[in-house]
Design a protein around this motif. Structure first.
Motif, PDB file in Angstrom:
ATOM      1  N   ALA B 496      -6.741   8.837  40.586  1.00 36.51           N
ATOM      2  CA  ALA B 496      -5.643   9.730  40.974  1.00 36.51           C
ATOM      3  C   ALA B 496      -4.406   9.374  40.159  1.00 36.51           C
ATOM      4  CB  ALA B 496      -5.354   9.592  42.464  1.00 36.51           C
ATOM      5  N   ILE B 497      -3.777  10.408  39.634  1.00 37.21           N
ATOM      6  CA  ILE B 497      -2.552  10.224  38.853  1.00 37.21           C
ATOM      7  C   ILE B 497      -1.477  11.094  39.495  1.00 37.21           C
ATOM      8  CG2 ILE B 497      -1.467  10.401  36.574  1.00 37.21           C
ATOM      9  CD1 ILE B 497      -5.132  10.925  36.635  1.00 37.21           C
ATOM     10  N   THR B 498      -0.414  10.465  39.964  1.00 36.40           N
ATOM     11  CA  THR B 498       0.660  11.224  40.579  1.00 36.40           C
ATOM     12  C   THR B 498       1.909  11.107  39.726  1.00 36.40           C
ATOM     13  OG1 THR B 498      -0.272  10.628  42.701  1.00 36.40           O
ATOM     14  CG2 THR B 498       1.916  11.625  42.732  1.00 36.40           C
ATOM     15  N   VAL B 499       2.476  12.285  39.369  1.00 31.52           N
ATOM     16  CA  VAL B 499       3.717  12.257  38.597  1.00 31.52           C
ATOM     17  C   VAL B 499       4.742  13.169  39.280  1.00 31.52           C
ATOM     18  CG1 VAL B 499       2.551  11.750  36.424  1.00 31.52           C
ATOM     19  CG2 VAL B 499       2.953  14.105  37.052  1.00 31.52           C
ATOM     20  N   VAL B 500       5.989  12.698  39.249  1.00 28.50           N
ATOM     21  CA  VAL B 500       7.087  13.496  39.808  1.00 28.50           C
ATOM     22  C   VAL B 500       7.914  13.988  38.631  1.00 28.50           C
ATOM     23  CG1 VAL B 500       9.044  13.489  41.408  1.00 28.50           C
ATOM     24  CG2 VAL B 500       7.066  12.001  41.841  1.00 28.50           C
ATOM     25  N   VAL B 501       8.088  15.297  38.561  1.00 24.04           N
ATOM     26  CA  VAL B 501       8.814  15.856  37.411  1.00 24.04           C
ATOM     27  C   VAL B 501      10.022  16.677  37.862  1.00 24.04           C
ATOM     28  CG1 VAL B 501       6.752  15.961  35.930  1.00 24.04           C
ATOM     29  CG2 VAL B 501       7.370  17.942  37.332  1.00 24.04           C
ATOM     30  N   ASP B 502      10.993  16.712  37.016  1.00 25.65           N
ATOM     31  CA  ASP B 502      12.148  17.582  37.217  1.00 25.65           C
ATOM     32  C   ASP B 502      11.678  19.028  37.049  1.00 25.65           C
ATOM     33  OD1 ASP B 502      15.556  17.392  36.447  1.00 25.65           O
ATOM     34  OD2 ASP B 502      14.400  19.276  36.485  1.00 25.65           O
ATOM     35  N   SER B 503      11.867  19.827  38.100  1.00 23.34           N
ATOM     36  CA  SER B 503      11.285  21.167  38.061  1.00 23.34           C
ATOM     37  C   SER B 503      11.943  22.041  36.997  1.00 23.34           C
ATOM     38  CB  SER B 503      11.382  21.835  39.439  1.00 23.34           C
ATOM     39  OG  SER B 503      12.727  21.898  39.837  1.00 23.34           O
ATOM     40  N   ALA B 504      13.152  21.698  36.587  1.00 24.99           N
ATOM     41  CA  ALA B 504      13.821  22.519  35.587  1.00 24.99           C
ATOM     42  C   ALA B 504      13.352  22.178  34.172  1.00 24.99           C
ATOM     43  CB  ALA B 504      15.349  22.322  35.682  1.00 24.99           C
ATOM     44  N   THR B 505      13.156  20.879  33.902  1.00 26.10           N
ATOM     45  CA  THR B 505      12.869  20.461  32.521  1.00 26.10           C
ATOM     46  C   THR B 505      11.436  20.000  32.312  1.00 26.10           C
ATOM     47  OG1 THR B 505      13.457  18.166  32.998  1.00 26.10           O
ATOM     48  CG2 THR B 505      15.248  19.634  32.312  1.00 26.10           C
ATOM     49  N   GLY B 506      10.721  19.683  33.387  1.00 27.92           N
ATOM     50  CA  GLY B 506       9.385  19.130  33.234  1.00 27.92           C
ATOM     51  C   GLY B 506       9.405  17.662  32.871  1.00 27.92           C
ATOM     52  N   ARG B 507      10.589  17.045  32.892  1.00 32.71           N
ATOM     53  CA  ARG B 507      10.681  15.624  32.530  1.00 32.71           C
ATOM     54  C   ARG B 507      10.267  14.756  33.716  1.00 32.71           C
ATOM     55  NH1 ARG B 507      14.411  11.839  29.591  1.00 32.71           N
ATOM     56  NH2 ARG B 507      14.783  13.619  28.222  1.00 32.71           N
ATOM     57  N   ALA B 508       9.488  13.713  33.445  1.00 30.64           N
ATOM     58  CA  ALA B 508       9.060  12.794  34.511  1.00 30.64           C
ATOM     59  C   ALA B 508      10.272  12.033  35.028  1.00 30.64           C
ATOM     60  CB  ALA B 508       8.020  11.813  33.975  1.00 30.64           C
ATOM     61  N   VAL B 509      10.446  11.978  36.351  1.00 29.43           N
ATOM     62  CA  VAL B 509      11.620  11.299  36.902  1.00 29.43           C
ATOM     63  C   VAL B 509      11.284   9.877  37.343  1.00 29.43           C
ATOM     64  CG1 VAL B 509      12.612  13.494  37.616  1.00 29.43           C
ATOM     65  CG2 VAL B 509      11.306  12.141  39.257  1.00 29.43           C
ATOM     66  N   SER B 510      10.028   9.503  37.331  1.00 24.87           N
ATOM     67  CA  SER B 510       9.645   8.115  37.633  1.00 24.87           C
ATOM     68  C   SER B 510       8.335   7.836  36.901  1.00 24.87           C
ATOM     69  CB  SER B 510       9.489   7.903  39.147  1.00 24.87           C
ATOM     70  OG  SER B 510       8.441   8.721  39.640  1.00 24.87           O
ATOM     71  N   VAL B 574      -7.990  13.250  39.444  1.00 27.62           N
ATOM     72  CA  VAL B 574      -7.207  13.987  40.440  1.00 27.62           C
ATOM     73  C   VAL B 574      -5.719  13.868  40.121  1.00 27.62           C
ATOM     74  CG1 VAL B 574      -6.820  14.326  42.908  1.00 27.62           C
ATOM     75  CG2 VAL B 574      -8.974  13.309  42.133  1.00 27.62           C
ATOM     76  N   PRO B 575      -5.181  14.790  39.317  1.00 31.76           N
ATOM     77  CA  PRO B 575      -3.747  14.739  39.025  1.00 31.76           C
ATOM     78  C   PRO B 575      -2.937  15.462  40.107  1.00 31.76           C
ATOM     79  CG  PRO B 575      -4.822  16.405  37.664  1.00 31.76           C
ATOM     80  CD  PRO B 575      -5.861  15.887  38.616  1.00 31.76           C
ATOM     81  N   THR B 576      -1.816  14.884  40.489  1.00 35.25           N
ATOM     82  CA  THR B 576      -0.895  15.561  41.406  1.00 35.25           C
ATOM     83  C   THR B 576       0.478  15.575  40.718  1.00 35.25           C
ATOM     84  OG1 THR B 576      -2.105  14.625  43.262  1.00 35.25           O
ATOM     85  CG2 THR B 576       0.059  15.582  43.753  1.00 35.25           C
ATOM     86  N   VAL B 577       1.012  16.758  40.520  1.00 35.81           N
ATOM     87  CA  VAL B 577       2.327  16.870  39.881  1.00 35.81           C
ATOM     88  C   VAL B 577       3.307  17.432  40.897  1.00 35.81           C
ATOM     89  CG1 VAL B 577       3.636  17.905  37.993  1.00 35.81           C
ATOM     90  CG2 VAL B 577       1.244  17.237  37.634  1.00 35.81           C
ATOM     91  N   ILE B 578       4.331  16.644  41.214  1.00 37.96           N
ATOM     92  CA  ILE B 578       5.279  17.057  42.248  1.00 37.96           C
ATOM     93  C   ILE B 578       6.618  17.367  41.598  1.00 37.96           C
ATOM     94  CG2 ILE B 578       6.495  16.308  44.339  1.00 37.96           C
ATOM     95  CD1 ILE B 578       4.101  14.513  44.887  1.00 37.96           C
ATOM     96  N   PRO B 579       7.075  18.617  41.757  1.00 31.95           N
ATOM     97  CA  PRO B 579       8.372  18.973  41.194  1.00 31.95           C
ATOM     98  C   PRO B 579       9.496  18.600  42.163  1.00 31.95           C
ATOM     99  CG  PRO B 579       7.293  20.905  42.128  1.00 31.95           C
ATOM    100  CD  PRO B 579       6.430  19.738  42.455  1.00 31.95           C
ATOM    101  N   VAL B 580      10.572  18.029  41.655  1.00 33.53           N
ATOM    102  CA  VAL B 580      11.745  17.784  42.520  1.00 33.53           C
ATOM    103  C   VAL B 580      12.986  18.358  41.859  1.00 33.53           C
ATOM    104  CG1 VAL B 580      10.899  15.739  43.731  1.00 33.53           C
ATOM    105  CG2 VAL B 580      12.073  15.474  41.528  1.00 33.53           C
TER     106      VAL B 580
END
Lengths: 580, 580
Positions: B496-510, B574-580
């Motif tokens: 499982a790979i979880t990434v949190v991205v800035d919903s405006a830019t797609g940049r990873a925030v962590s 299992v990728p999970t991409v969470i926009p914030v």
């Protein structure tokens, strides 16, 4: 059998382990006394597979066989199971030779893995055995030091004076080995049976065993596979007329599946094909490779022009062709399985075709094999197998033949090998019946150390032997913890909950993400989980919990309880808490 | 057998499906002509289990049996497999009765699930069968409308005039049923054998079948289970002396495991226990329940004072007690499996104890059963099983007995039931040998519709019949997609790979969170994945990708390729991409 999960109980004080007792020591073995011989298995005793027995004398080691074990249901995703090399890993330079009794995978399959640890290890075996090892090593890009021997040879490897005896089995060129040290004579049968009319005329050398028995055999290690089976195996040559009858009646295509190493079985198929004017196509990589080796060594007699390739075969009239194929154990990717599913690229089974499974049914493979049989029958094929015709005989001596062995060798001590517990104990009982004192019959299992001191074999301790798993390119990184996770995931799938929290306050910064795989086909199955997790997060936040590990634990607990109550299932619950 | 994954091929135009052909129609059946009888199975043909056959006449339905199938390796986590009710789901009100031939799980196990859909359905069966159904329904909190019948009874259910015949099987009180409609007479054997000296004196009513044959049987549905086995089954009563010999030699505890519904087998164990002065403790919930029912109905003769409970048994001298236990199929949670692992709370196996598996070895259970045998042998027990003593006979007629049936009934048309393809086709061949025209022997499978028009049975179409899985409390939400995920997870685990991205830019925030389960025991196995994912995220960001689904796909692709190259494994990614 996962005996590593079945820790042995301590020995009863002062008692000699007897064939009636199942309690083994856990202590490491004591220092080996001068002039004593030590024997222990790194695989193959207490299971059928990954045979590897270590003989130790005067700080030197001789190894007999180095095979693989095929995984069971409880070892999902595992490709192969190796013997556990750890007890000799620091002593690899003390090994004088690796002796291979024959070329089956459960005796040679792990050779490349041992050679990776010690590339210059002398590998001793018969011509056919070494040819198979060489082919295997080429695939692993290894260049082993091969030392060919034949029956009758006497060769010394360091402290170990070895003598080789012809043995009859379901593969050509098998050997038994007698190992002489000042501690006495040990005789290891390898895999053995006593076909008295073998197809190649190469009898198990019972006369040689008797001569050795006259001299005195101190420790006899004996194949236990068929010890529970009464009587005798009929001769391999009796298969020929049965195959002849089946093929005589066939007026369309014939496909015969058998083991890719069973040269004598294939020989009989070829002979019958010739008799009925059929040409033969070999199907399956290992079948083509092994029969090529056997023909080159003069072990398989192939009349010129008999063999054709698959494309040629497809162009032949149906009643003039015969296919010899792998896949007799129902292996899902094999040619035969593809035919049974109607998915083979070239061979489409038609009503009236004949398929012969001229092979054993290895326990555990029943469902796979019967699925293949049912698939073929459904397509209209006439399927002949050992359940409805005598198209297979075993390669291992049953009780009647084992008695001949014991009475020829007249050993002082006996150690049953190559078998599960039920086989070992049945074999021990046979030894006792022929007059070996019960106290001199030592039932060991993998890792149990047997020392022969002053002509008497006894269990003295235990070295740790576990299962070593090969999965893909990697050896040993898949262990019991990974397998246990796979079993949970395979039974119930998982539910993943991902939450992003403010690292300062523990407050969720977005709604939790819920996903399940292997849990339910119903897209709404987990709809209630979001609010459940949100409630739990408000709760942890209100308690001032910011530690991501504690938040994850709370989420796991609440979701696990919900799924148990709602579905009575136990998927893996996988919470991920990400602080931002 | 997962025939639902094996789509049938179209019928050859104009041809009548014959026993040699494996090609079946995919078209829905045509409207049933006036005066014709239709038969189709919702389970049990093409497999052994979940027997359920539907008879249709003049828009009314009669159902014979409603059992469960136990899952195979390819159906992980599934508890039970039900017949597929969908083809009759809209017609439940048209069912006149559910007739049960006997009380085995593969014939009655799905009754509660059918009753949930139609609680007032009349359930017809013999006294013992209905007592087992009643006990099962109580567990499901259902109150069925039970209609007791016995051999010789003639009862009409709507359009269907039924007559019941005594049948001998491995459970008491089994029945065959003849179904008369204006379209003709159908006779369904249920499960059947022809023990000519049955323990209870209740013979299969071959005389009755002959009388019916004189009248004329238009369609004969026949148990195929043992059609491949030549000859005859020895009488159940021959087991008694074998058990007697085993128990006579025992001087410690004796444990006999057998099926919890095999009343006659248990009767013989009780008789032998009495003869050798042993009292008996029943072990296992279903054993205690079923033998209680059998004793209440006078089917099991229990001398007063013979039975004791487990606590009493533990206090008895070892040679005065005998345990009758469940667990003969190696079920891991059963009492016997616990004993074999040394984990049973009360019964610890000691060297010299005797364990008898007086039971069949159901294909697929071999490894589980042999693990139990090996565990018991390892602890020192003497284990007797059908492989080394005649302690079991089958409950199904082999070829020799089936010939007696065909010759008594002399049917116009035959439809083999209760079997895999290999059994069905072997049974069909027997029918043809006795003179039934090959074109009148109809080999169907689940869902294939057989219409009998003007005395001639023929396949006319197909209704969709799939597998319906029970997992925990839920029925049907686990389907092929969930099972396929479970198989992938069980073989290789997941990453499982979880990434949190800035919903405006797609940049990873962590930094990405990586976790694997069921992948490796090595904690460093996935260390390289973080930088790999970070690189991929810089790449997607630089391309201006903000869509979380596309980012997830990129992550899955790059991690999947890395793991294939590095490990040659195929875990679920299992990728999970969470926009914030």
């Amino acid at each position: 059998m996962r005996h590593t999960n079945n820790p042995s109980q301590p020995p009863r004080s002062g008692s000699q382990p007897s064939p009636r007792s199942g309690r083994w020591p856990t202590n490491p073995p004591p220092a080996l006394p001068d002039g004593a011989l030590r024997v222990f298995a790194l695989g193959g005793i207490g299971e059928v597979g990954r045979n590897m027995t270590v003989f130790e004398y005067a700080d030197r080691l001789l190894i007999v066989d180095c095979g693989v074990l095929f995984p069971e249901d409880q070892q999902p995703g595992v490709d192969l199971i190796l013997p556990d090399f750890r007890p000799i890993e620091s002593r690899l330079h003390e090994i004088d030779a690796l002796v291979l009794t024959h070329g089956h995978e459960d005796h040679i399959g792990a050779v490349p893995f041992l050679l990776r640890l010690r590339p210059d290890l002398p590998v001793v075996g018969s011509r056919f055995t070494l040819a198979l090892v060489a082919a295997k090593c080429r695939e692993h890009r290894l260049d082993p030091k091969l030392r060919e021997v034949k029956e009758g040879d006497k060769v010394s490897y360091g402290e170990f004076d070895c003598e080789f005896f012809a043995v009859n089995h379901s593969i050509p060129d098998a050997l038994a080995v007698a190992i002489r040290t000042p501690a006495g004579v040990a005789l290891h049968t390898g895999d053995i049976k006593l076909d008295q009319l073998p197809l190649d005329g190469r009898l198990t050398d019972l006369a040689g065993f008797s001569r050795l028995g006259d001299e005195g055999v101190d420790l006899f290690l004996v194949d236990s596979t068929n010890a529970e089976v009464p009587g005798f195996v009929i001769s391999e040559r009796e298969i020929g007329p049965v195959l002849d009858g089946v093929i005589a009646r066939a007026d369309q295509r014939v496909i015969v599946a058998c083991f890719a190493s069973h040269v004598h079985r294939v020989q009989q198929v070829l002979d019958v094909a010739v008799a009925h004017g059929r040409r033969v196509a070999l199907v399956g990589r290992s079948m083509v490779r092994n029969m090529g080796i056997a023909a080159d060594l003069g072990l398989l007699n192939v009349p010129p022009g008999l063999l054709i390739n698959l494309d040629e075969a497809m162009g032949m009239p149906e009643d003039e062709v015969l296919f010899v194929s792998t896949g007799s154990q129902g292996e899902p990717l094999s040619a035969l399985s593809r035919m049974a599913r109607g998915e083979h690229r070239q061979i489409a089974i038609r009503p009236g075709d004949t398929v012969v499974l001229a092979s054993s049914l290895i326990p555990g493979n029943e469902n796979a094999v019967f699925n293949v049989v049912n698939g073929l029958v459904r397509l209209g094929a006439h399927v002949v197998h050992q359940g409805n015709a005598k198209v297979h005989v075993s390669g291992h001596a049953p009780a009647g033949e084992l008695l001949f062995l014991y009475n020829a060798v007249r050993p002082s001590n006996v150690m049953p090998v190559h078998g599960e517990w039920r086989h070992l104990r049945a074999n021990a009982a046979l030894a006792v019946k022929t007059g070996v004192p019960a106290d001199n019959v030592v039932i060991a299992e993998d890792g149990v150390v047997v020392d022969m001191v002053d002509g008497r074999a006894a269990i003295t301790g235990r070295v740790e032997v576990g299962h070593v798993y090969v999965d893909g390119l990697s050896v040993g990184d898949v262990g019991e913890s990974t397998l246990s996770d796979r079993l949970v995931l395979g039974e119930g799938g998982f539910i993943a909950i991902t939450v992003v929290v403010d690292s300062a306050t523990g407050r969720a910064v977005s709604p939790p993400t819920i996903s399940g795989r292997g849990f339910s086909d119903d897209p709404k199955a987990l709809d209630n989980v979001v609010s459940l997790v949100e409630m739990e997060l408000s709760h942890t936040e209100s308690e001032g919990i910011t530690d991501t590990h504690r938040i994850a634990q709370s989420v796991r607990r609440v979701v696990g309880r919900w799924v148990a109550d709602t579905y009575r299932r136990r998927p893996m619950i996988v919470p991920t808490v990400i602080p931002v």
